[in-house]
Design an enzyme around this catalytic site. Structure first.
Site, PDB file in Angstrom:
ATOM      1  N   ARG B  19       0.826  -1.198   0.000  1.00  0.00           N
ATOM      2  CA  ARG B  19       0.000   0.000   0.000  1.00  0.00           C
ATOM      3  C   ARG B  19       0.865   1.254   0.000  1.00  0.00           C
ATOM      4  O   ARG B  19       2.056   1.198   0.229  1.00  0.00           O
ATOM      5  CB  ARG B  19      -0.922  -0.005   1.214  1.00  0.00           C
ATOM      6  CG  ARG B  19      -0.204  -0.035   2.538  1.00  0.00           C
ATOM      7  CD  ARG B  19      -1.184  -0.274   3.696  1.00  0.00           C
ATOM      8  NE  ARG B  19      -0.501  -0.198   4.967  1.00  0.00           N
ATOM      9  CZ  ARG B  19      -0.433   0.902   5.702  1.00  0.00           C
ATOM     10  NH1 ARG B  19      -1.002   2.007   5.275  1.00  0.00           N
ATOM     11  NH2 ARG B  19       0.215   0.897   6.848  1.00  0.00           N
ATOM     12  N   THR B  20       0.188   2.362  -0.324  1.00  0.00           N
ATOM     13  CA  THR B  20       0.900   3.621  -0.454  1.00  0.00           C
ATOM     14  C   THR B  20       1.253   4.176   0.916  1.00  0.00           C
ATOM     15  O   THR B  20       0.374   4.369   1.760  1.00  0.00           O
ATOM     16  CB  THR B  20       0.011   4.648  -1.169  1.00  0.00           C
ATOM     17  OG1 THR B  20      -0.403   4.118  -2.418  1.00  0.00           O
ATOM     18  CG2 THR B  20       0.773   5.929  -1.409  1.00  0.00           C
ATOM     19  N   LEU B  21       2.536   4.396   1.137  1.00  0.00           N
ATOM     20  CA  LEU B  21       2.955   4.984   2.412  1.00  0.00           C
ATOM     21  C   LEU B  21       3.384   6.429   2.248  1.00  0.00           C
ATOM     22  O   LEU B  21       3.236   7.237   3.147  1.00  0.00           O
ATOM     23  CB  LEU B  21       4.124   4.185   2.990  1.00  0.00           C
ATOM     24  CG  LEU B  21       3.819   2.720   3.286  1.00  0.00           C
ATOM     25  CD1 LEU B  21       5.103   1.992   3.654  1.00  0.00           C
ATOM     26  CD2 LEU B  21       2.819   2.591   4.408  1.00  0.00           C
ATOM     27  N   ASN B 123      -5.094   2.890   2.005  1.00  0.00           N
ATOM     28  CA  ASN B 123      -4.256   2.787   0.808  1.00  0.00           C
ATOM     29  C   ASN B 123      -4.616   3.903  -0.160  1.00  0.00           C
ATOM     30  O   ASN B 123      -5.160   3.649  -1.233  1.00  0.00           O
ATOM     31  CB  ASN B 123      -4.478   1.419   0.157  1.00  0.00           C
ATOM     32  CG  ASN B 123      -3.503   1.166  -0.968  1.00  0.00           C
ATOM     33  OD1 ASN B 123      -2.471   1.850  -1.077  1.00  0.00           O
ATOM     34  ND2 ASN B 123      -3.797   0.197  -1.816  1.00  0.00           N
TER      35      ASN B 123
END
Lengths: 274, 242
Positions: B19-21, B123
């Site tokens: 997922r986007t961090l 996310n």
């Protein structure tokens, strides 16, 4: 239509290329009580005949509001009609939630038709036994559609389904060319007259019919009995009855409309009671 | 101790790779306003890789269908993903072929649902979006953030634009701006951003959308002035050093 060896399954073709189960489902629509629809450029009116089973019971609901801009009248198996109305309401509300815009009626009708088609091609299902007159508004104006158990749908200027609908269709056929430019009130009047045709002699009262309207600037709603009775009265005044009888008849009808819970019987010119 | 998260959850250390961090290649501000005939939107063509101004030919504004214009700041790859979603959306809308079409309001709401749903799954699509358009004479301009905050206004901006451009617009925007005045106003905003936003580059495009359709200018640069006397010999008179 007679029984034959190809009519047990919806997934069995007859040698003549027919699906008998689908055709039998359309018969169910023809047996239901009448529903009619007509439209102008800006409004659509739906009407139906409500007959209660007995004096003790109330009549079945045959007109459903699907969204502010869409309503449906059904004929046939009302249980199937209720289920499809719930589907339509769901589709409308989901679309509104995602796009904050009303679902165009043309698209809803296609989704409904595709849903009905599925039931004509699965061996473990049966076709829906209900015909739907869908009235709605979208960007391109007012629309009236008829959805069949077969999964077909058609757009109409005016249409009638259910028992004795041919009488209403004849009435509408004579007048439909004027509907596009009709005013809303004239359209409602024509709807009530078309319903009267299906009653074939029975007295027209607001207790046995339901009228609903949707239009530009007017969300879909069912007209209340008082309003419908008033409209009936405006043209029933020129009925066979003479002056005094007509007055009593009017009051009796109004009384009936006010006190009615759907269980009133056919009275004609009855003396009124309080 | 085994993790208490279900197999397909996006939380927990193993799931971090899925997922986007944080964003990697980012675009900076987008500024847009309503004018007489529709919407005007401006964005520079920079894609920053952290503090490096790495990519200088990134188009951050795209037409959506016949009626809308989308501008994005934030992660460029997420913007491209959003364009793919919208491509599908418009395609299915066109396939109905029935005289109905999704207008800017519908697209804006769709994007709001998209962004908010991703935020709920931890996310996000790491973008701030500006959606403008005009349909049947009605102008529409809205914005959605990466957490799903959305609203409409007569002029909107993302990122630094909110701090530097909006105050200018609040003073100088008015109803029924002409095209030239609108462009002049946007250029004024973009110039301030160019001076003060370190991620801005001097290569911008201005897009307009009207009933006739969308047009986007060729990239051009703004004239800047650096000859302020305070910039000459900046350390003169400074006390001490570090």
């Amino acid at each position: 239509m007679f029984r034959n060896q190809y009519d047990t399954d919806v997934t069995t073709w007859s040698p003549a290329g027919r699906l008998f189960q689908v055709e039998y489902a359309m018969e169910a629509v023809k047996q239901g009580s009448a529903a009619i629809g007509l439209r102008s450029k800006t409004h659509v009116v739906l009407g139906c005949v409500n007959k209660a089973n007995s004096e003790l019971s109330s009549h079945q609901k045959k007109i459903f509001k699907v969204d502010d801009h869409i309503g449906v009248a059904i004929a046939g198996l009302t249980a199937d009609g209720r289920v499809l109305s719930r589907y339509m309401r769901n589709e409308c509300i989901n679309y509104s939630f995602t796009y904050e815009s009303p679902l165009p009626v043309g698209r809803l009708v296609v989704q409904l038709a595709d849903k009905a088609q599925v039931c004509t091609q699965r061996s473990w299902k049966r076709p829906y036994g209900v015909g739907l007159l869908v009235a709605g508004l979208d960007e391109s104006g007012a629309h009236l559609y008829y959805n069949c158990p077969s999964g077909n749908y058609f757009e109409y200027q005016a249409f009638a389904i259910g028992s004795r609908s041919q009488a209403a269709k004849t009435y509408l056929e004579r007048r439909f060319e004027n509907f596009t430019d009709s005013s809303r009130d004239d359209l409602v009047k024509d709807a009530i007259m078309a319903i009267r045709e299906t009653l074939q002699g029975e007295t027209l009262k607001s207790s046995i019919c339901t009228i609903a309207v949707v239009g530009v600037g007017e969300p879909f709603h069912i007209l209340d009995q008082g309003t419908v009775q008033q409209i009936i009265d405006t043209f029933e005044i020129v009925a066979e009855q003479e002056g005094p009888d007509a007055a009593i008849g009017q009051e009796a009808a109004a009384e009936g409309a006010a006190a009615d819970q759907g269980g009133s019987t056919d009275e004609g010119v009855a003396p009124m009671e309080s | 101790m085994a993790s208490k998260q279900p197999e397909n959850s996006l939380l927990g250390p193993e799931a971090d790779s899925q997922r986007t961090l944080y964003p990697n290649v980012t675009g900076t501000s987008v500024v847009a306003l309503k004018y007489k005939d529709g919407i005007l939107m401006a964005a520079d063509m920079g894609g920053s890789y952290g503090s490096t101004l790495r990519y200088k030919n990134v188009e951050r504004m795209k037409a959506i269908g016949k009626h809308s214009l989308l501008g994005a700041s934030g992660e460029i790859s997420d913007f491209q993903e959003i364009l793919r979603y919208l491509d599908d959306l418009i395609l299915y809308d066109n396939m109905w072929d029935d005289g109905n079409s999704l207008g800017p309001k519908e697209v804006h709401n769709y994007l709001t649902r998209l962004m908010y749903n991703r935020r709920n799954k931890f996310n996000p699509l790491w973008n701030s979006l500006v959606l403008g358009g005009i349909k049947n004479g009605e102008k529409y301009l809205g914005t959605v953030s990466m957490i799903g905050v959305n609203f409409e206004d007569d002029h909107v901006a993302t990122g630094f634009g909110n701090h530097l451009a909006r105050p200018i617009l609040r003073q100088e925007w008015h109803e029924n701006l002409s095209f030239e005045d609108g462009v002049r106003l946007l250029e004024k905003c973009m110039r301030v951003l160019l001076y003060r936003d370190r991620s801005a580059i001097n290569k911008l495009q201005i897009a307009k959308i009207t009933e006739e359709g969308m047009t986007i200018s060729q990239p051009y640069s703004l004239k800047t002035y650096w000859e302020f006397s305070a910039f000459e010999n900046p350390t003169q008179g400074a006390v001490g050093s570090w």
